[in-house]
Design an enzyme around this catalytic site. Structure first.
Site, PDB file in Angstrom:
ATOM      1  N   LYS A 207      97.232  55.263  29.052  1.00  0.00           N
ATOM      2  CA  LYS A 207      98.268  54.565  30.132  1.00  0.00           C
ATOM      3  C   LYS A 207      98.382  53.027  28.757  1.00  0.00           C
ATOM      4  O   LYS A 207      98.196  52.942  28.166  1.00  0.00           O
ATOM      5  CB  LYS A 207      97.410  53.351  31.270  1.00  0.00           C
ATOM      6  CG  LYS A 207      98.173  52.644  31.926  1.00  0.00           C
ATOM      7  CD  LYS A 207      96.946  53.110  32.845  1.00  0.00           C
ATOM      8  CE  LYS A 207      96.446  51.229  33.130  1.00  0.00           C
ATOM      9  NZ  LYS A 207      95.625  51.525  34.466  1.00  0.00           N
ATOM     10  N   LEU A 208      99.951  52.987  29.186  1.00  0.00           N
ATOM     11  CA  LEU A 208     100.357  51.515  28.549  1.00  0.00           C
ATOM     12  C   LEU A 208      99.985  50.066  29.080  1.00  0.00           C
ATOM     13  O   LEU A 208     101.007  50.101  29.951  1.00  0.00           O
ATOM     14  CB  LEU A 208     101.182  51.512  27.743  1.00  0.00           C
ATOM     15  CG  LEU A 208     101.677  53.071  26.701  1.00  0.00           C
ATOM     16  CD1 LEU A 208     103.602  52.941  25.844  1.00  0.00           C
ATOM     17  CD2 LEU A 208     100.811  53.362  25.795  1.00  0.00           C
ATOM     18  N   LYS A 209      99.579  49.351  28.379  1.00  0.00           N
ATOM     19  CA  LYS A 209     100.122  47.967  29.167  1.00  0.00           C
ATOM     20  C   LYS A 209     101.232  47.233  28.417  1.00  0.00           C
ATOM     21  O   LYS A 209     101.789  47.380  27.561  1.00  0.00           O
ATOM     22  CB  LYS A 209      98.772  46.866  28.787  1.00  0.00           C
ATOM     23  CG  LYS A 209      97.189  47.584  29.009  1.00  0.00           C
ATOM     24  CD  LYS A 209      97.179  47.028  30.895  1.00  0.00           C
ATOM     25  CE  LYS A 209      96.105  47.786  31.552  1.00  0.00           C
ATOM     26  NZ  LYS A 209      95.569  47.484  32.741  1.00  0.00           N
ATOM     27  N   ASP A 234     101.668  49.902  32.785  1.00  0.00           N
ATOM     28  CA  ASP A 234     100.568  48.873  33.809  1.00  0.00           C
ATOM     29  C   ASP A 234     101.237  47.686  33.368  1.00  0.00           C
ATOM     30  O   ASP A 234     100.856  47.533  31.996  1.00  0.00           O
ATOM     31  CB  ASP A 234      99.234  48.648  33.996  1.00  0.00           C
ATOM     32  CG  ASP A 234      98.593  48.158  34.788  1.00  0.00           C
ATOM     33  OD1 ASP A 234      99.531  47.870  35.381  1.00  0.00           O
ATOM     34  OD2 ASP A 234      97.423  48.235  34.803  1.00  0.00           O
ATOM     35  N   ASN A 236     100.228  44.774  34.904  1.00  0.00           N
ATOM     36  CA  ASN A 236      99.283  43.647  35.694  1.00  0.00           C
ATOM     37  C   ASN A 236     100.441  42.421  36.354  1.00  0.00           C
ATOM     38  O   ASN A 236      99.878  40.914  35.521  1.00  0.00           O
ATOM     39  CB  ASN A 236      98.564  43.317  34.269  1.00  0.00           C
ATOM     40  CG  ASN A 236      97.153  44.178  34.227  1.00  0.00           C
ATOM     41  OD1 ASN A 236      97.031  44.600  32.581  1.00  0.00           O
ATOM     42  ND2 ASN A 236      96.442  44.739  35.325  1.00  0.00           N
ATOM     43  N   GLU A 263     102.871  50.892  37.192  1.00  0.00           N
ATOM     44  CA  GLU A 263     101.859  50.142  37.752  1.00  0.00           C
ATOM     45  C   GLU A 263     102.286  48.677  37.574  1.00  0.00           C
ATOM     46  O   GLU A 263     102.041  48.216  36.811  1.00  0.00           O
ATOM     47  CB  GLU A 263     100.257  50.467  37.664  1.00  0.00           C
ATOM     48  CG  GLU A 263      99.487  49.855  38.097  1.00  0.00           C
ATOM     49  CD  GLU A 263      97.678  50.436  37.610  1.00  0.00           C
ATOM     50  OE1 GLU A 263      97.898  50.613  36.191  1.00  0.00           O
ATOM     51  OE2 GLU A 263      96.886  49.335  37.954  1.00  0.00           O
ATOM     52  N   ASP A 288      98.000  47.888  42.089  1.00  0.00           N
ATOM     53  CA  ASP A 288      96.225  47.932  41.563  1.00  0.00           C
ATOM     54  C   ASP A 288      95.778  47.306  42.711  1.00  0.00           C
ATOM     55  O   ASP A 288      95.202  46.847  43.594  1.00  0.00           O
ATOM     56  CB  ASP A 288      96.007  48.216  40.018  1.00  0.00           C
ATOM     57  CG  ASP A 288      95.270  48.190  39.826  1.00  0.00           C
ATOM     58  OD1 ASP A 288      93.876  47.728  40.717  1.00  0.00           O
ATOM     59  OD2 ASP A 288      94.287  48.087  38.871  1.00  0.00           O
ATOM     60  N   LYS A 312      90.499  51.480  43.068  1.00  0.00           N
ATOM     61  CA  LYS A 312      89.270  50.991  42.223  1.00  0.00           C
ATOM     62  C   LYS A 312      87.705  50.751  43.384  1.00  0.00           C
ATOM     63  O   LYS A 312      88.104  49.708  44.209  1.00  0.00           O
ATOM     64  CB  LYS A 312      89.649  50.108  41.635  1.00  0.00           C
ATOM     65  CG  LYS A 312      90.350  49.596  40.309  1.00  0.00           C
ATOM     66  CD  LYS A 312      90.681  49.330  39.593  1.00  0.00           C
ATOM     67  CE  LYS A 312      91.788  49.074  38.698  1.00  0.00           C
ATOM     68  NZ  LYS A 312      92.283  48.061  38.177  1.00  0.00           N
TER      69      LYS A 312
HETATM   70 MG    MG Z   1      95.449  48.225  36.641  1.00  0.00          MG
END
Ligand code: MG
Length: 421
Positions: A207-209, A234, A236, A263, A288, A312
């Protein structure tokens, strides 16, 4: 029409921990709380973690240790300790929760409430704390510790117990596909080096940010070098800073790189924005941060805000709510995966037990202990050569707390005994 939350509950909720064959010993016996302990650990990271959801170079984490006693109908006594980890990050950069705040709410409100009500069973934690708003990660740590302790007494693995609660009626997987998240690097060569290192370690999903301005170029470069690698991205919530049409245009450019999911591009509070965005992208959208309850997962699915769900347990307030959300997604044929919060081995073991449920069909942020830490507070978790992590064979979560590691990395420990009888 029933409100969304009621519909979701009607679909998925029932009292957990009852009527499950694997939990029979726990159900039949009398469970008593001996006490609860808070342990604040400061665990150095191999390398600073950097993302739009927070940057830190040591994991400042709150652990909860529970000791319970199980008295069988025949009078036999088993006593065990169990561990839970509060997923809150050191600073309130992923959600409003943060470690020092979790300590405060635990000591001021959660511990008095649980000890006052003599709560020894995991399923009684959420009802006993229902008058306290939010602080789900702190609450989840207590639920996890009591669940772990009770299951250790009863000789039941956490993965078997959670699968027994699930409506899917299937056994847990015995191994879970590992996955790794890569933070925001300083440069493209640094990113490619890190992905190469992770792929070399056996990870099949990375998973790359991403963030506006650091999106198409890194995704394209990684995809070019690893055409078959399962890739997530992702954001964020970082595309919330752009005007909506610009966010759509930028994110649309990622459609050509076969991402398994994108994401949380928009804000935590913008479910309708995600619902507007989803049909404009070929890449499946995943949420998320906003998914903090079964009801919010139901709402997101109802309005089409995502087609993949990151679960989560901490964010949802506990493992038991996470099982309910998993079941709801399974009924709606929505794939889920287990997100990570750079947890120590305590939180990682509970994540592994959860991710063994059948509808965790995508690999999550479940990596080896060595991914983040030189030395952990538990015996290390490792990734097998086939890219999976084996479920431990022992009762409870399987986390084996290492006394020396705990001693070395504990800032303090505070014991709260149960009320004397
Ligand atoms: Mg996330």
């Amino acid at each position: 029409m029933a409100p969304v939350a009621d519909k979701a509950r009607a679909e998925a909720e029932r009292r957990p921990g009852t009527g499950t064959a694997v939990g029979a010993k726990l159900e039949e016996g009398r469970l008593h709380l001996v006490g609860l302990e808070l342990v604040r650990v400061l665990l150095p990271l191999r390398k600073a973690w950097v993302s739009e959801a927070g940057s830190f170079s040591q994991r400042d984490s709150l652990l909860v240790r529970a000791i319970v006693r199980l008295i069988s109908p025949a009078g036999g006594v088993d006593e065990s300790e169990g561990w839970g980890e509060c997923a809150a990050l050191p600073e309130p950069t992923y959600s409003a929760e943060y470690t020092a705040g979790a300590v405060e709410v635990s000591e001021r409100y959660i511990l008095p409430a649980l000890l006052g009500a003599d709560v020894a069973r995991a399923e009684d934690v959420a009802p006993a704390l229902s008058s306290l708003k939010g602080h789900r990660m702190a609450k989840a740590a207590f639920e996890a510790a009591l669940l772990d302790a009770g299951l250790r007494c009863a000789g039941v693995r956490m993965a078997d117990f959670l699968a027994g609660l699930s409506d899917t009626g299937r056994k847990p997987r015995e191994s879970v596909m590992a996955g790794v998240a890569v933070g925001l690097p300083r440069s493209l060569p640094e990113l490619l080096d890190e992905v190469a290192e992770r792929v070399g370690e056996g990870y099949r999903r990375v998973k790359l940010k991403i963030t506006p301005g650091w999106d198409e170029e890194p995704v394209a470069a990684v995809r070019r070098q690893w055409p078959e690698l399962m890739l997530f991205a992702d954001a964020n919530g970082s595309y919330a800073a752009l005007p909506f049409p610009e966010a759509v245009a930028r994110l649309g450019r990622l459609d050509g790189y076969a991402l398994a999911c994108l994401e949380q591009p928009l804000g935590d509070d913008d479910l309708t924005g995600h619902a507007r965005l989803a049909p404009q992208l070929a890449t499946p959208l995943c949420l998320d941060e906003p998914l903090t309850s079964l009801a919010s997962v139901a709402t997101a699915l109802d309005i089409g805000a995502c087609s993949v769900v990151n679960l989560k347990a901490g964010r949802l307030g506990g493992l038991l709510e996470a099982v309910r959300a998993h079941d709801l997604c399974a009924k709606r044929k929505v794939p889920v995966w287990c997100g990570g919060m750079v947890e120590t081995g305590v939180g990682r073991a509970a994540n592994l037990a959860l991710a063994a449920l059948p509808n965790f069909s995508l690999p999550g942020d479940l990596s080896a202990s060595g991914r983040f830490f030189e030395k952990d507070v538990t015996a290390p978790l490792g990734v097998s050569s086939d890219g999976t992590i084996l479920l431990p064979a022992v009762p409870g979560s399987g986390a084996v707390v290492d006394g020396e590691g705990l001693e070395a990395f504990s800032a303090w420990r505070r014991w709260w005994p149960a009320r004397s009888r």
